[in-house]
Design a protein around this motif. Structure first.
Motif, PDB file in Angstrom:
ATOM      1  N   THR A  29     -11.430   2.900  -2.405  1.00  0.00           N
ATOM      2  CA  THR A  29     -10.393   2.707  -1.382  1.00  0.00           C
ATOM      3  C   THR A  29      -9.697   1.356  -1.538  1.00  0.00           C
ATOM      4  N   ALA A  30      -9.830   0.725  -2.688  1.00  0.00           N
ATOM      5  CA  ALA A  30      -9.218  -0.573  -2.995  1.00  0.00           C
ATOM      6  C   ALA A  30      -9.726  -1.683  -2.082  1.00  0.00           C
ATOM      7  N   THR A  31     -10.961  -1.537  -1.595  1.00  0.00           N
ATOM      8  CA  THR A  31     -11.568  -2.547  -0.740  1.00  0.00           C
ATOM      9  C   THR A  31     -12.436  -3.466  -1.595  1.00  0.00           C
TER      10      THR A  31
ATOM     11  N   ASN B  33     -10.112  -5.661   2.872  1.00  0.00           N
ATOM     12  CA  ASN B  33      -8.969  -4.896   2.409  1.00  0.00           C
ATOM     13  C   ASN B  33      -7.756  -5.407   3.174  1.00  0.00           C
TER      14      ASN B  33
ATOM     15  N   TRP C 190      -4.454  -4.768   2.199  1.00  0.00           N
ATOM     16  CA  TRP C 190      -3.266  -4.154   1.615  1.00  0.00           C
ATOM     17  C   TRP C 190      -2.599  -3.192   2.586  1.00  0.00           C
ATOM     18  N   THR C 191      -1.290  -3.042   2.431  1.00  0.00           N
ATOM     19  CA  THR C 191      -0.527  -1.966   3.072  1.00  0.00           C
ATOM     20  C   THR C 191      -0.177  -0.999   1.948  1.00  0.00           C
ATOM     21  N   PHE C 192      -0.526   0.252   2.111  1.00  0.00           N
ATOM     22  CA  PHE C 192      -0.321   1.250   1.067  1.00  0.00           C
ATOM     23  C   PHE C 192       1.062   1.894   1.193  1.00  0.00           C
ATOM     24  N   SER C 193       1.382   2.802   0.302  1.00  0.00           N
ATOM     25  CA  SER C 193       2.682   3.483   0.331  1.00  0.00           C
ATOM     26  C   SER C 193       2.864   4.237   1.656  1.00  0.00           C
TER      27      SER C 193
ATOM     28  N   ARG D   3       1.124   3.196   5.243  1.00  0.00           N
ATOM     29  CA  ARG D   3      -0.278   3.384   5.630  1.00  0.00           C
ATOM     30  C   ARG D   3      -1.020   2.053   5.565  1.00  0.00           C
ATOM     31  N   ARG D   4      -1.878   1.818   6.546  1.00  0.00           N
ATOM     32  CA  ARG D   4      -2.670   0.584   6.586  1.00  0.00           C
ATOM     33  C   ARG D   4      -4.139   0.921   6.748  1.00  0.00           C
ATOM     34  N   TRP D   5      -4.955   0.174   6.032  1.00  0.00           N
ATOM     35  CA  TRP D   5      -6.406   0.280   6.140  1.00  0.00           C
ATOM     36  C   TRP D   5      -6.961  -1.138   6.051  1.00  0.00           C
ATOM     37  N   LYS D   6      -6.236  -2.085   6.657  1.00  0.00           N
ATOM     38  CA  LYS D   6      -6.607  -3.493   6.574  1.00  0.00           C
ATOM     39  C   LYS D   6      -7.844  -3.744   7.424  1.00  0.00           C
TER      40      LYS D   6
END
Length: 194
Positions: free
Chosen positions: A35-37, A59, A61-64, A67-70
């Motif tokens: 998950t790019a964490t 994490n 990042w803001t994804f395309s 979407r956010r999973w910060k």
């Protein structure tokens, strides 16, 4: 006087831990990697069947598509190994805490009364703290390498603000508490032992 007592106590505990052996492990959770964490764990043996594990995740990042999973998370855990530490079955008791900024995630997931589907429409920003128990198993791959799987279950208390959309700043709810019961840890760790 208190500081000298604390230093003496910590020195004694350190020496006791070192008397059982100088085993330390560094690990990365492959599920978080997916998950790019960014994550890192360190585990130190305290006794032949006891160890302390500390993992941290980040994490930012803001994804395309917005979407956010910060989030950031710290998770200490005490482990009891059924045979020798760093191999075979183990039980753990862990704490966890951190902060998050999550939204724009398409999901229909619901766990024991917690519905995650509003993550699609809203953004949630807040903090959390909790505790849980876990079971895991560690496979020896080589002299310095292990593969470890772990699943934990517990309780998390969180307080958050809810925002109307993922990218905008219009707050629609403030300081909302939530009690969560369900999985608190999932790991497939690649472990390097020193």
């Amino acid at each position: 006087m208190k500081s000298k007592s604390c230093i003496a106590l910590l020195s004694t505990l350190f020496c006791c831990a070192m008397a059982y052996g100088q085993k330390t492990a560094v690990k990365s959770n492959l599920l978080y990697d997916a998950t790019a964490t960014i994550n890192l764990g360190v585990e130190v043996g305290l006794a032949p069947r006891w160890s302390i594990d500390l993992s941290g995740n980040f994490n930012g990042w803001t994804f395309s598509h917005g979407r956010r999973w910060k989030h950031w998370l710290v998770q200490p855990e005490a482990r009891y190994w059924f045979c020798d530490r760093f191999s075979g079955h183990f039980l753990g008791a862990h704490l966890l805490g951190g902060q998050y900024n999550v939204g724009g995630i398409k999901t229909h997931l619901s766990i024991l009364g917690t519905d995650f589907s509003p993550l699609r429409e809203y953004r949630y920003q807040g903090w959390f703290a909790g505790a849980g128990v876990a079971y895991g198993y560690s496979w020896i791959l080589g002299r310095h390498w292990n593969l470890e799987a772990e699943l934990g279950f517990g309780y998390i208390y969180t307080k958050y603000d809810r925002f109307r959309c993922v990218g905008c700043g219009k707050k629609v709810a403030e300081n909302r508490p939530h009690h969560y019961v369900g999985p608190t840890k999932a790991a497939i760790n690649l472990v390097y032992l020193f």
